[in-house]
Design an enzyme around this catalytic site. Structure first.
Site, PDB file in Angstrom:
ATOM      1  N   ARG A 198       0.825  -1.209   0.000  1.00  0.00           N
ATOM      2  CA  ARG A 198       0.000   0.000   0.000  1.00  0.00           C
ATOM      3  C   ARG A 198       0.858   1.258   0.000  1.00  0.00           C
ATOM      4  NH1 ARG A 198      -3.354  -3.548   3.653  1.00  0.00           N
ATOM      5  NH2 ARG A 198      -1.578  -3.311   5.064  1.00  0.00           N
ATOM      6  N   CYS A 240      10.878   4.543   6.188  1.00  0.00           N
ATOM      7  CA  CYS A 240       9.663   4.863   6.957  1.00  0.00           C
ATOM      8  C   CYS A 240       8.920   3.580   7.283  1.00  0.00           C
ATOM      9  CB  CYS A 240       8.757   5.796   6.163  1.00  0.00           C
ATOM     10  SG  CYS A 240       9.387   7.458   5.984  1.00  0.00           S
ATOM     11  N   SER A 241       9.643   2.434   7.275  1.00  0.00           N
ATOM     12  CA  SER A 241       8.968   1.169   7.593  1.00  0.00           C
ATOM     13  C   SER A 241       9.196   0.838   9.066  1.00  0.00           C
ATOM     14  CB  SER A 241       9.477   0.054   6.670  1.00  0.00           C
ATOM     15  OG  SER A 241      10.871  -0.172   6.817  1.00  0.00           O
ATOM     16  N   ARG A 242      10.190   0.042   9.374  1.00  0.00           N
ATOM     17  CA  ARG A 242      10.597  -0.198  10.763  1.00  0.00           C
ATOM     18  C   ARG A 242      12.118  -0.135  10.816  1.00  0.00           C
ATOM     19  NH1 ARG A 242       6.199   0.759  12.000  1.00  0.00           N
ATOM     20  NH2 ARG A 242       4.662  -0.431  13.220  1.00  0.00           N
ATOM     21  N   HIS A 260       9.598   9.063  14.149  1.00  0.00           N
ATOM     22  CA  HIS A 260       8.504   8.135  13.826  1.00  0.00           C
ATOM     23  C   HIS A 260       7.192   8.902  13.636  1.00  0.00           C
ATOM     24  CE1 HIS A 260       7.350   3.639  14.363  1.00  0.00           C
ATOM     25  NE2 HIS A 260       6.529   4.226  13.523  1.00  0.00           N
ATOM     26  N   ILE A 261       7.233   9.876  12.700  1.00  0.00           N
ATOM     27  CA  ILE A 261       6.062  10.741  12.481  1.00  0.00           C
ATOM     28  C   ILE A 261       5.420  10.498  11.125  1.00  0.00           C
ATOM     29  CG2 ILE A 261       6.879  12.579  14.006  1.00  0.00           C
ATOM     30  CD1 ILE A 261       7.900  14.043  11.460  1.00  0.00           C
ATOM     31  N   ALA A 262       5.784   9.415  10.432  1.00  0.00           N
ATOM     32  CA  ALA A 262       5.317   9.274   9.045  1.00  0.00           C
ATOM     33  C   ALA A 262       3.787   9.240   8.929  1.00  0.00           C
ATOM     34  CB  ALA A 262       5.903   8.014   8.415  1.00  0.00           C
ATOM     35  N   GLU A 281      14.390   2.108  18.800  1.00  0.00           N
ATOM     36  CA  GLU A 281      13.609   3.270  19.228  1.00  0.00           C
ATOM     37  C   GLU A 281      13.309   3.202  20.728  1.00  0.00           C
ATOM     38  OE1 GLU A 281      10.128   4.407  16.911  1.00  0.00           O
ATOM     39  OE2 GLU A 281      11.183   3.773  15.118  1.00  0.00           O
TER      40      GLU A 281
HETATM   41  N1  LIG Z   1       6.905   4.990  10.097  1.00  0.00           N
HETATM   42  C1  LIG Z   1       5.596   4.927  10.263  1.00  0.00           C
HETATM   43  O1  LIG Z   1       4.994   5.745  10.981  1.00  0.00           O
HETATM   44  C2  LIG Z   1       4.816   3.869   9.570  1.00  0.00           C
HETATM   45  C3  LIG Z   1       5.401   2.654   9.266  1.00  0.00           C
HETATM   46  N2  LIG Z   1       4.681   1.694   8.629  1.00  0.00           N
HETATM   47  C4  LIG Z   1       5.328   0.416   8.301  1.00  0.00           C
HETATM   48  O2  LIG Z   1       5.159   0.173   6.924  1.00  0.00           O
HETATM   49  C5  LIG Z   1       4.841  -1.202   6.731  1.00  0.00           C
HETATM   50  C6  LIG Z   1       4.100  -1.378   5.424  1.00  0.00           C
HETATM   51  O3  LIG Z   1       2.779  -0.875   5.529  1.00  0.00           O
HETATM   52  P1  LIG Z   1       1.773  -1.162   4.304  1.00  0.00           P
HETATM   53  O4  LIG Z   1       2.363  -0.661   3.039  1.00  0.00           O
HETATM   54  O5  LIG Z   1       0.416  -0.711   4.702  1.00  0.00           O
HETATM   55  O6  LIG Z   1       1.796  -2.763   4.290  1.00  0.00           O
HETATM   56  P2  LIG Z   1       1.548  -3.747   3.060  1.00  0.00           P
HETATM   57  O7  LIG Z   1       1.330  -5.089   3.681  1.00  0.00           O
HETATM   58  O8  LIG Z   1       0.520  -3.174   2.160  1.00  0.00           O
HETATM   59  O9  LIG Z   1       2.937  -3.730   2.254  1.00  0.00           O
HETATM   60  C7  LIG Z   1       4.075  -4.395   2.724  1.00  0.00           C
HETATM   61  C8  LIG Z   1       4.764  -4.998   1.505  1.00  0.00           C
HETATM   62  O10 LIG Z   1       6.000  -5.586   1.911  1.00  0.00           O
HETATM   63  C9  LIG Z   1       6.207  -6.709   1.086  1.00  0.00           C
HETATM   64  N3  LIG Z   1       7.218  -7.593   1.657  1.00  0.00           N
HETATM   65  C10 LIG Z   1       7.098  -8.439   2.698  1.00  0.00           C
HETATM   66  N4  LIG Z   1       8.252  -9.103   2.885  1.00  0.00           N
HETATM   67  C11 LIG Z   1       9.123  -8.636   1.950  1.00  0.00           C
HETATM   68  C12 LIG Z   1      10.482  -8.911   1.622  1.00  0.00           C
HETATM   69  N5  LIG Z   1      11.168  -9.816   2.322  1.00  0.00           N
HETATM   70  N6  LIG Z   1      11.066  -8.227   0.580  1.00  0.00           N
HETATM   71  C13 LIG Z   1      10.349  -7.318  -0.111  1.00  0.00           C
HETATM   72  N7  LIG Z   1       9.054  -7.006   0.138  1.00  0.00           N
HETATM   73  C14 LIG Z   1       8.464  -7.668   1.156  1.00  0.00           C
HETATM   74  C15 LIG Z   1       4.823  -7.365   1.002  1.00  0.00           C
HETATM   75  O11 LIG Z   1       4.744  -8.256  -0.084  1.00  0.00           O
HETATM   76  C16 LIG Z   1       3.941  -6.130   0.838  1.00  0.00           C
HETATM   77  O12 LIG Z   1       3.707  -5.828  -0.514  1.00  0.00           O
HETATM   78  C17 LIG Z   1       4.045  -1.567   7.977  1.00  0.00           C
HETATM   79  O13 LIG Z   1       4.087  -2.955   8.241  1.00  0.00           O
HETATM   80  C18 LIG Z   1       4.742  -0.762   9.058  1.00  0.00           C
HETATM   81  O14 LIG Z   1       5.771  -1.530   9.650  1.00  0.00           O
HETATM   82  C19 LIG Z   1       3.364   1.876   8.264  1.00  0.00           C
HETATM   83  C20 LIG Z   1       2.745   3.065   8.564  1.00  0.00           C
HETATM   84  C21 LIG Z   1       3.421   4.138   9.253  1.00  0.00           C
HETATM   85  O1  LIG Z   2       1.129   2.294  11.630  1.00  0.00           O
HETATM   86  C1  LIG Z   2       2.311   1.965  11.844  1.00  0.00           C
HETATM   87  O2  LIG Z   2       2.795   0.825  11.624  1.00  0.00           O
HETATM   88  C2  LIG Z   2       3.213   3.005  12.429  1.00  0.00           C
HETATM   89  O3  LIG Z   2       4.407   2.819  12.485  1.00  0.00           O
HETATM   90  C3  LIG Z   2       2.628   4.281  12.965  1.00  0.00           C
HETATM   91  O4  LIG Z   2       1.611   4.752  12.225  1.00  0.00           O
END
Ligand SMILES: NC(=O)C1=CN([C@@H]2O[C@H](COP(=O)(O)OP(=O)(O)OC[C@H]3O[C@@H](n4cnc5c(N)ncnc54)[C@H](O)[C@@H]3O)[C@@H](O)[C@H]2O)C=CC1
Ligand SMILES: O=C(O)C(=O)CO
Length: 386
Positions: A175, A271-273, A320-322, A302
């Site tokens: 997404r 901006c993932s983890r 961590h404000i994304a 963190e």
């Molecule tokens: N920094 C922040 O505030 C935020 C961080 N996040 C992080 O972003 C992550 C992703 O969120 P979404 O896009 O909604 O999730 P999503 O599930 O839509 O997308 C994650 C993608 O990663 C792919 N993936 C999984 N393992 C993989 C690998 N080994 N190599 C390559 N691709 C791989 C999956 O196939 C999927 O397409 C969340 O799980 C969260 O940890 C999400 C929102 C805010």
């Molecule tokens: O939603 C998440 O995974 C975050 O890191 C904060 O929005």
């Protein structure tokens, strides 16, 4: 046992007891719960990250559901405590749930909610912001001005990287990764290369259509490529943004060896983890390669940064404000509350967690369903036909 924590109570006579470990933005999430006969208890403890003991004290002897945070350790201890208190409903106020032991939740029959979709563009926009800020050295230039060092225009002052026509790489085109890719392609006319376990068909169609639009208007069309490996992205891209989930396959996905194959003047955004990057290796790479730049919203340990990172001019770091836009954070609170409420009321699970808009329209009641329960199948929960 931790000392009793400070709480704010709404609808004290409510039939169901729902605990939120943090105050959350907006009031719609509270109203949706109290309208359905819930007593809502919000922890107002000033402590940023609650311990397992703090949360056990919050759960108490009777609790029907908890809304928790990504900073909390939700596993055997907390799910057994919630189950003993009669609760079967939990939701992370986050889309990522690597802080949750879902197998432990399954053991106690506790539904685990998360908040997908509502934060997609907000998070992608911050990743795009960090990409541009790093490429054009915005933070360094800002500090320069504030230090009173500017004494006139110079040909070589804070020269950075042009984005147009360059290659943007995405690791994890889900997404958020897909939304980010579109922003960088459509916004800066960059060429895309992405790596994911699955084909990002919609993203490919969008970029193909945009390329046709550009061509029809006499402009150089953009291109896209699905890489056969992550290393292919790292070698070819000028800007790389990380958007995978965090699990054992993505822990330290970017390590010393992979940093070494990236372009010396590349921009890396996360901006993932935090643990997706080996941060100790990253600090060393940044020290050895001053033209390599990073934009980081998340960190391996963190709230701490690895030693040396804070001193580096080629690193932009934000806390961590994304997902921190008003609309998104209020929407996350709403989805998390509706996940818990849905389980308490015995509602079915929403059929498509990628289409949560019906829960976010404040002018109409939300569907009688839980927006997103990650272990719905394991618990045999019914899926909504709405
Ligand atoms: N920094 C922040 O505030 C935020 C961080 N996040 C992080 O972003 C992550 C992703 O969120 P979404 O896009 O909604 O999730 P999503 O599930 O839509 O997308 C994650 C993608 O990663 C792919 N993936 C999984 N393992 C993989 C690998 N080994 N190599 C390559 N691709 C791989 C999956 O196939 C999927 O397409 C969340 O799980 C969260 O940890 C999400 C929102 C805010
Ligand atoms: O939603 C998440 O995974 C975050 O890191 C904060 O929005």
């Amino acid at each position: 046992m931790a000392k009793p924590v400070s709480i704010e109570v709404w609808n004290p006579r409510g039939k169901y007891r729902v605990v939120s470990t943090k105050p959350m933005p907006g009031t719609r999430w509270i109203n949706l719960l109290i309208e359905q006969d819930c007593r809502v208890e919000i922890c107002t403890q000033k402590k940023t990250i609650l311990s397992v003991e703090d949360i056990i004290a919050l759960i108490g002897d009777k609790c029907d559901g908890v809304i928790g945070q990504l900073t909390e350790d939700w596993g055997e201890t907390l799910f057994s405590a919630l189950s003993r208190a009669g609760g079967k409903a939990f939701s992370n106020m986050a889309v990522g749930y690597n802080n949750v032991d879902v197998n432990a939740a399954n053991k106690y029959g506790v539904a685990v909610g998360n908040t997908p979709g509502v934060l997609t563009e907000t998070t992608a926009e911050l990743a795009a912001s960090l990409s541009v800020s790093a490429a054009r050295r915005i933070v360094e230039a800002d500090e320069f001005m504030r230090a009173g060092l500017y004494d006139g225009w110079l040909p070589n002052l804070f020269v950075g990287n042009l984005l147009k026509g360059q290659t943007v790489g995405v690791i994890g085109a889900g997404r958020i990764g897909s939304a980010y890719a579109r922003m960088m392609v459509e916004g800066f006319k960059m060429n895309l290369i992405y790596y994911d376990l699955y084909q990002a068909t919609r993203l490919e169609k969008f970029v193909t259509a945009y390329a046709e639009f550009l061509k029809a208007n006499g402009e150089q069309p953009v291109t896209w490529k699905r890489a056969a490996s992550m290393d292919e992205v790292l070698r070819e891209a000028d800007v790389i943004s990380l958007h995978p989930i965090l699990d054992k396959t993505t822990y330290h996905l970017v390590n010393k060896e992979r940093l070494a194959i990236m372009k010396k003047e590349a921009v890396l955004v996360n901006c993932s983890r935090g643990p997706v990057i080996d941060e100790v290796a990253l600090v060393e790479h940044l020290k050895q390669n001053p033209m390599f730049r990073v934009g980081l919203d998340v960190f391996e340990d963190e709230p701490y940064m690895k030693p040396g990172l804070a001193d580096l001019k080629n690193a932009i770091v934000v806390p961590h404000i994304a997902s921190a836009s008003k609309w998104t954070r209020e929407g996350m609170a709403t989805l998390a509350a509706l996940n818990v409420l849905g389980k308490i009321k015995g509602y079915p699970i929403w059929s498509d967690p990628n289409q949560v808009e019906p829960f976010l329209n404040e002018n109409v009641p939300p569907p009688a369903a839980s927006p997103s329960i990650v272990n719905a199948k394991a618990l045999g929960l019914p899926v909504s036909r709405l």
